[in-house]
Design a protein around this motif. Structure first.
Motif, PDB file in Angstrom:
ATOM      1  N   THR A 121       0.682  -1.077   0.073  1.00 15.92           N
ATOM      2  CA  THR A 121       0.215   0.351   0.295  1.00 15.92           C
ATOM      3  C   THR A 121       1.121   1.182   0.303  1.00 15.92           C
ATOM      4  O   THR A 121       1.855   1.735   0.341  1.00 15.92           O
ATOM      5  CB  THR A 121      -0.999   0.414   1.047  1.00 15.92           C
ATOM      6  OG1 THR A 121      -0.359  -0.240   2.553  1.00 15.92           O
ATOM      7  CG2 THR A 121      -2.329  -1.632   1.474  1.00 15.92           C
ATOM      8  N   ILE A 165      -3.696   4.810  -1.101  1.00 11.39           N
ATOM      9  CA  ILE A 165      -5.174   5.757  -0.392  1.00 11.39           C
ATOM     10  C   ILE A 165      -5.412   6.905  -1.878  1.00 11.39           C
ATOM     11  O   ILE A 165      -4.984   7.592  -1.940  1.00 11.39           O
ATOM     12  CB  ILE A 165      -4.646   6.460   0.324  1.00 11.39           C
ATOM     13  CG1 ILE A 165      -3.767   4.928   1.231  1.00 11.39           C
ATOM     14  CG2 ILE A 165      -6.130   7.069   1.258  1.00 11.39           C
ATOM     15  CD1 ILE A 165      -4.776   3.767   2.144  1.00 11.39           C
ATOM     16  N   ALA A 216      -9.411  10.665  -0.049  1.00 10.64           N
ATOM     17  CA  ALA A 216      -9.772   9.928   1.420  1.00 10.64           C
ATOM     18  C   ALA A 216      -8.050  11.231   1.981  1.00 10.64           C
ATOM     19  O   ALA A 216      -8.859  11.178   3.520  1.00 10.64           O
ATOM     20  CB  ALA A 216     -10.124   8.631   1.187  1.00 10.64           C
ATOM     21  N   ILE A 238      -8.796  12.495   6.001  1.00 12.82           N
ATOM     22  CA  ILE A 238      -7.975  12.531   7.318  1.00 12.82           C
ATOM     23  C   ILE A 238      -6.772  13.381   7.557  1.00 12.82           C
ATOM     24  O   ILE A 238      -6.710  13.615   8.465  1.00 12.82           O
ATOM     25  CB  ILE A 238      -7.491  11.534   7.117  1.00 12.82           C
ATOM     26  CG1 ILE A 238      -8.626   9.983   6.935  1.00 12.82           C
ATOM     27  CG2 ILE A 238      -6.751  10.957   8.482  1.00 12.82           C
ATOM     28  CD1 ILE A 238      -8.488   8.662   5.968  1.00 12.82           C
ATOM     29  N   GLU A 280       1.173   4.751  10.241  1.00 14.90           N
ATOM     30  CA  GLU A 280       0.508   4.111  11.749  1.00 14.90           C
ATOM     31  C   GLU A 280      -0.889   4.608  10.662  1.00 14.90           C
ATOM     32  O   GLU A 280      -2.056   3.722  11.318  1.00 14.90           O
ATOM     33  CB  GLU A 280       0.699   4.183  12.357  1.00 14.90           C
ATOM     34  CG  GLU A 280       0.519   3.625  13.488  1.00 14.90           C
ATOM     35  CD  GLU A 280       1.672   3.660  14.929  1.00 14.90           C
ATOM     36  OE1 GLU A 280       0.746   4.128  15.162  1.00 14.90           O
ATOM     37  OE2 GLU A 280       2.597   4.071  15.057  1.00 14.90           O
ATOM     38  N   LEU A 281      -1.098   6.104  10.805  1.00 14.97           N
ATOM     39  CA  LEU A 281      -2.585   6.970  10.359  1.00 14.97           C
ATOM     40  C   LEU A 281      -3.006   6.238   9.431  1.00 14.97           C
ATOM     41  O   LEU A 281      -4.226   5.719   9.759  1.00 14.97           O
ATOM     42  CB  LEU A 281      -2.122   7.705  10.886  1.00 14.97           C
ATOM     43  CG  LEU A 281      -3.442   9.469  10.644  1.00 14.97           C
ATOM     44  CD1 LEU A 281      -3.656   9.118  11.865  1.00 14.97           C
ATOM     45  CD2 LEU A 281      -2.777  10.124  10.437  1.00 14.97           C
ATOM     46  N   PHE A 282      -2.917   6.113   8.800  1.00  7.23           N
ATOM     47  CA  PHE A 282      -2.981   5.268   7.308  1.00  7.23           C
ATOM     48  C   PHE A 282      -2.877   3.912   7.115  1.00  7.23           C
ATOM     49  O   PHE A 282      -3.528   3.419   6.251  1.00  7.23           O
ATOM     50  CB  PHE A 282      -2.752   6.287   6.071  1.00  7.23           C
ATOM     51  CG  PHE A 282      -3.656   7.623   5.677  1.00  7.23           C
ATOM     52  CD1 PHE A 282      -3.862   8.048   5.444  1.00  7.23           C
ATOM     53  CD2 PHE A 282      -2.398   8.794   6.049  1.00  7.23           C
ATOM     54  CE1 PHE A 282      -4.606   9.114   5.285  1.00  7.23           C
ATOM     55  CE2 PHE A 282      -2.867  10.233   6.982  1.00  7.23           C
ATOM     56  CZ  PHE A 282      -3.951  10.653   5.845  1.00  7.23           C
ATOM     57  N   GLY A 283      -2.159   3.322   7.131  1.00  6.54           N
ATOM     58  CA  GLY A 283      -2.341   2.151   7.549  1.00  6.54           C
ATOM     59  C   GLY A 283      -1.451   1.146   6.340  1.00  6.54           C
ATOM     60  O   GLY A 283      -1.792   0.371   5.189  1.00  6.54           O
TER      61      GLY A 283
END
Lengths: 127, 239
Positions: B50, B85, B89, B93, B113-116
């Motif tokens: 990702t 992403i 979006a 965020i 971490e926030l968005f994975g």
């Protein structure tokens, strides 16, 4: 005498320089997804986030969603537009679809959903 | 006597030149471009799935360059096989979390971490120009792309791309008509078109992601240099 050696010397230096094979800057694989007017309409919306541009972008999302494998993020961004149009129920449906199609999206989509809950709670308290 | 010696030396050198050239040509070393699994070794090791694309940093005088360029970055990376992403979006965020530029540019692990996500793309727009001359127009887009690991913070991919399109439409015998024709042709092509082509070409050698048929198959493919220059045609800019 030296002046006779300058030219061949330079030529030899040039010849000894490592030459690179040329690389073509084109992709080795064909595009995976259909995009239609995604980029153009998304740009228009980012430049001017009015009702018309939002609707034009939604049209593109809808056309892409009928495709067998829609690109990553199409449903998630459709959900964001629904959220901005004050339609949280529709937004949730698109977020769920994104997570079903692409499990990688779960972390950020769940973050959006959690934020939606926070906003709803805050609205309820204000009322 | 001296003159005779000089002539002899000249003759020797004249024979020497082709001999040296021939020798150097036979041993000409041709450097192969590096393979992707050498240049992007860490990317292959991390096996990312990702990517988060941050809004580009704008170093040009065109105030809206960021919003113009941002949507051009998604399709190339998604088509490379990664889960990307999406822009709305991402912006939503970032706005909700109230993250400033310092965090965006320096806190890869926090953003990861926030968005994975496994990777983060940072973009710097260096040139964004469209000029009209008397007999020709020109569009220039230059940008830097840096992909960092959201797990280790290390740089995984870098490219600096300069893309230009020179447009002219000479009308014989009339400078005025040439100017009008060139201006019309330049107007029909936007900086966004060139930006999209730059974006597509910039990631041509990015190792393919898990959604691509080339996933883990392209390690021995050739990769390009860190900086590339792209030029598009004169009479047919759509080429």
């Amino acid at each position: 005498m030296l002046r006779y050696l300058i030219f061949p010397g330079l030529l030899c230096l040039y010849a000894c320089m490592p030459m690179q094979h040329s690389v073509s800057y084109t992709n080795d694989y064909p595009p995976l997804y259909l995009w239609n007017k995604y980029e153009k309409n998304c740009r228009s919306y980012l430049l001017k986030s009015d009702e018309k541009n939002a609707d034009d972008l939604i049209d593109v999302y809808q056309s892409l969603q009928t495709h067998q494998s829609p690109a990553p993020g199409i449903h998630a961004d459709h959900g964001i537009l629904m959220l901005k149009k004050n339609n949280p129920a529709a937004a949730m449906t698109f977020f769920e679809k994104e997570m079903n199609l692409y499990p990688e999206s779960q972390i950020y989509v769940k973050r959006i959903m959690a934020k939606m809950d926070d906003m709803n709670r805050a609205d309820a308290q204000n009322e | 006597m001296m003159i005779l010696k000089q002539i002899q030396m000249k003759t020797q050198i004249q024979f020497l030149i082709p001999a040296i050239l021939l020798t150097s040509c036979t041993t000409l070393p041709i450097a192969e471009p590096p393979q992707r699994n050498e240049t992007y070794q860490e990317l292959y090791q991390e096996n990312p799935r990702t990517i988060l694309i941050l809004p580009p940093n704008n170093y040009t005088s065109e105030k809206k360059a960021t919003r113009h360029f941002y949507p051009a970055l998604f399709a190339p990376l998604a088509d490379a096989g990664y889960y990307v992403i999406p822009p709305l979006a991402t912006l939503w965020i970032l706005e909700q979390e109230n993250l400033n530029d310092t965090i965006l540019n320096n806190q890869s692990l926090k953003l990861g971490e926030l968005f994975g996500v496994d990777m983060i793309l940072h973009t710097n727009i260096l040139q964004w120009e469209k000029s009209y001359g008397l007999d020709a127009g020109e569009i220039i887009v230059e940008a830097e792309f840096l992909i960092t690991s959201a797990k280790t913070g290390k740089d995984l991919f870098y490219r600096r791309t300069y893309g230009s399109c020179h447009i002219s439409a000479e009308v014989e015998g009339s400078k005025f008509l040439t100017f009008i024709a060139s201006a019309a042709r330049t107007a029909s092509l936007t900086v966004d078109d060139i930006a999209m082509r730059c974006s597509r070409s910039s990631f041509f050698d990015l190792p393919r992601g898990p959604y691509s048929s080339g996933y883990q198959q392209d390690g021995d493919y050739k990769c390009g240099p860190p900086s590339i220059r792209l030029q598009w045609g004169n009479n047919n800019p759509s080429d």
